[in-house]
Design an enzyme around this catalytic site. Sequence first.
Site, PDB file in Angstrom:
ATOM      1  N   SER A 156      30.490  40.950  53.019  1.00 56.89           N
ATOM      2  CA  SER A 156      31.080  41.571  51.833  1.00 56.89           C
ATOM      3  C   SER A 156      30.422  42.838  51.333  1.00 56.89           C
ATOM      4  O   SER A 156      30.890  43.419  50.363  1.00 56.89           O
ATOM      5  CB  SER A 156      31.091  40.557  50.682  1.00 56.89           C
ATOM      6  OG  SER A 156      32.009  39.527  50.988  1.00 56.89           O
ATOM      7  N   LYS A 194      27.749  44.805  41.083  1.00 61.51           N
ATOM      8  CA  LYS A 194      28.939  43.973  41.353  1.00 61.51           C
ATOM      9  C   LYS A 194      29.065  42.943  40.240  1.00 61.51           C
ATOM     10  O   LYS A 194      28.046  42.437  39.733  1.00 61.51           O
ATOM     11  CB  LYS A 194      28.762  43.308  42.705  1.00 61.51           C
ATOM     12  CG  LYS A 194      29.958  42.484  43.180  1.00 61.51           C
ATOM     13  CD  LYS A 194      29.695  41.966  44.599  1.00 61.51           C
ATOM     14  CE  LYS A 194      30.886  41.179  45.122  1.00 61.51           C
ATOM     15  NZ  LYS A 194      30.621  40.637  46.475  1.00 61.51           N
ATOM     16  N   SER A 254      34.120  41.519  49.727  1.00 57.17           N
ATOM     17  CA  SER A 254      34.506  41.353  48.353  1.00 57.17           C
ATOM     18  C   SER A 254      33.885  42.400  47.414  1.00 57.17           C
ATOM     19  O   SER A 254      34.281  42.471  46.258  1.00 57.17           O
ATOM     20  CB  SER A 254      34.141  39.952  47.883  1.00 57.17           C
ATOM     21  OG  SER A 254      32.756  39.748  48.024  1.00 57.17           O
TER      22      SER A 254
END
Lengths: 102, 485, 488
Positions: free
Chosen positions: B182, B83, B158
């Site tokens: 997330s 990420k 996210s």
Amino acid sequence: MAVTLQDVQHIAGLARIGLSPAHAATLVAELNTILGHMEVLARVDTEGVQPSTGVGAGGLQSRSDSSGAVPLARSLDAFAPALRDGLLLVPRLSTHESTEDA
Amino acid sequence: MSAGTPRTSAAALRATVRDGSVTTGATVEEALQRAHDVKAGMDGLNIFVSLDESFLMDHARGAATQLADTEPGALLGVPVALKDNIASLHHPTTCGSRLLKGYVSPYEATVVTRLRAAGAVPFGKTNMDEFAMGSSTENSAYGPTRNPLAPDRAPGGSSGGSAAAVAAGIVPIALGSETGGSVRQPAAFCGVVGVKPTYGRVSRFGLVAFASSLDQVGVFGTTVDDAARGLRVIAGHDPLDATSVDAPVPDYSAVATRSIEGMVIGRPREYFPETLDTRVRARCAAALARLEAQGAVIRDVSLPHTSLAIPVYYIIAPAEASSNLARFDGVRFGVRLEGDGLRGMYEATRTRGFGAEVLRRILLGTYVLSAGYYDAYYRKAQQVRSLIADDFTKVFSSGVDVLFTPTTPTPAFALGAISDPYEMYMSDIFTVTANLAGVPAMSLPIGRIDGLPIGGQFIAPHFEEERMFAAAFALERALGAEAHR
Amino acid sequence: MTAPVTADARLAAWEMVVGLEVHCQLKTRSKAFCGCSTAYGALPNTSTCPVCLGLPGALPALNGHAVELAARAALALQCTVHPVSVFARKNYFYPDLPKGYQISQFDQPLATGGHVDIGVRADGSPIRVGVTRVHMEEDAGKSIHDRYPGVTAIDLNRAGVPLIEIVSEPDMRSAEEAGAYLRVLKQILEYMAVSDVSMEEGSLRVDANVSARRRGQTALGTKTEVKNMNSFSGVERALEVEFWRQVGVLEQGGTIQQQTMLWDGASGEVRPSRTKEGSHDYRYFPEPDLPPLVLSTDWIRITGENLPELPADRRIRFVRDYRLGEYDVDVLTASPDLADYYESVARAHDDPKAAANWVMGEVLAQLRSTGQGIDEFCVRPQDLAQLLNLLRDGVVSHTAAKQVFARMVATGDPPAQVAEREGLIKVDDDAQLAGWLDDVIAEHPLEAERYRAGEKKLQGVLIGAVMKKSKGRADPKKVATMLGERLH
């Protein structure tokens, strides 16, 4: 506890965020709506309840004075926006006598 | 290969690299080819913020030769996507923000060091909601990511990019981050496995902070075993992170064959409200039935403070974020925008550098910490948080081994469907409690609704990841292909 | 129109109330929250890392030695060190504050409730200044405003250096008391070896809070904060100026605005800082990256028991063990290094008073002329003691001893060797002495005649001449006797 336009302008200043009047007005409405949902917390009985602190019931572990620093794979000039003679540059403060001025 | 067909697991990949039948270079090449095939780029699924193909190929070739004479790492040759809020030495770390466009970190996160030490290949940086604030990956400055299983739908957020990278079959493992769900929520939306470890289980050194008391690096996997392997490699105490805990890291894969006979699975009523979509409820019931059939005992329990979780989360997380994001000021790194003097520089950089949701949360966070409001908001929220955590402690000490819930109230929503911020916040309703209490939780696919994946969630006590993995392995085995139907 | 008020009358009417906040850099090798070196003088921004640069993803890791030094300081100030204390974030924007917040302590500091005795009243009771709290925090970097036009240059080498903040109660009632507090505080911190405590070097910084009230009033007046003093005398002067400014306002019936004033040492004025009012909402909250600091009561107790000797205790011991007067003790204990030096000399020589005279006299004079510190002084205490022994035993005369000392300073050699080499061993030999005396009498016929005639005070001149001729080696007592016999 309603949020006013003055509140929003004040906290925007604290956060160094510049808001146009339109943006500020929108945020007043949004923050009031969001905080409205938080009102439910005021009704919860928290008498004698300790606020959550972090992990480590045994406390904070500390490191030795000679543990060595995490090395930088690239020096400051690879990523700093403005550097001169090794010093970071920023526009000069208008009131530059003490810290906490800007 | 299209999304949905069996993909090579991390274990299998590693085995082929280890026995020499496949080189690391080949695994990387295959992943890159796969990314092309599924149109992972900007005009397609928009999974990666950056993916430097030539760098990866060069690196992969080097890795293959270098590991010949050392004990083959646990993830040897496995490409792992990261990420974009995890600091890496090569690809930029943008956190999905304009403010960090092109910023290449001069140090790497501990989790990345551990991945590389295990022979894994960090494979590009995946798209995310800006600074991890969001539940759909629509808040990225680099455009939204599309759900590989339904490109008009959000992948969740996210960590939407990492979930999509695994769901599209590009990589078997990806790292994301959890603050309010997330990893689990996008895992559920994309039909993959997503794990949030116990707070303190994995080092946060190098994870760009959103809410320090909630953040954890999380792991996506094609299968439960992939996620288990990924977690094992990255977990463990780090002296650079004072909130990481010094406790041994078990081999999570080893519980794959553990019997769940007699395991007491709690079904908290607050996660099965009257309003819950009947089809979600049905899938959960079917999953529980499978577990029962293997000898588990299902028990109705209550976590009474659940309904307070969203308000508590949306006070604590923005408060901590408002402080964590103060360092983004254009002085030492990142984008700098000019204004009138120093103050003008701060304001221009931050106002134009941050997106709307980030600005909203910074202001909300600043407000709840400000003079006169701290006690009523922040301190109060931390007290109620203790009550939420106590709910879990009480249930787990009453003989319940793990909890089972739906991961999300609905399957993936359409891109652009939710514009009201608070409505978006509500999609975290089943995941946020685990972050607040610090307990480990994971999501795995338990079926489809109108072709869209649905996730079931296990929650375990602190540092009892083995328990939730055992339950997840058992459920995965029991459901088989039904998990994707 | 009232009659002009005298300065004394004004002082009788108005009372100064002072509280001081002292920031002190702790003498650790590495910073508070990262392993970067604290050593002074590195090239700009070279003693930095992701943590003290505040880069995205970096986290603080606490330096245990900083905790030890902070606790030592707090215990030396008679504070209670708390088993649990909490770090907190103090949030504000400034370019030399990398994270946009300072890690400090707020409502659960390391220590509270201490005091410092700064003097004694006429009735013998101590003048005591309360210490409200001692807490730990990190230093910010340095902002250089005038090196390049139109910009401020930032050096983050200092960012993250561990500090303690020592906050006093508003117990001081004059600029002198403030100065005394600072001097006593500095000495204690020096004795505890926790800091270099130098205002010149920046390892000690002082901010003052001062208010005025009518004498006899118990309520506190509105205070202002005074900053930018660079020396203890600067603090004293600034307090005087600000106090009288406030009195001036109050005498006119005005009110004091709570604000920050900056001292300008060059002009001797205070003027208001140009910062905006009300802009300092620090939004303190517990630092989520650092769990609470837990110190066992055993550790606290043992740290207290193992404190280096406090200056007050050293002074008591010097009076008792070496039978020295108050003045001598004050001079000799001014710094712990000097006190250690003196003790080493005193222990190796049986006359502590002689040792004191030599250290306060010859040694300090030498240090003053070169600007060295006692730790750089090349005459080892054992060697000085040996010289004093030689003097006591009559091996060298007093004058010769001074010459030997001078050679010891120049060469670092031990006294016996120097005396031997320079031929400064005292001459006892009657024939030698008689020879020199004869020469002196021949060279000073007038003085010799006047001495013989009864002007005995010329003895000094004549003996002095013999000493000079003998390069200090003659035994002055013997020469005196001989002189008396020769010229009567």
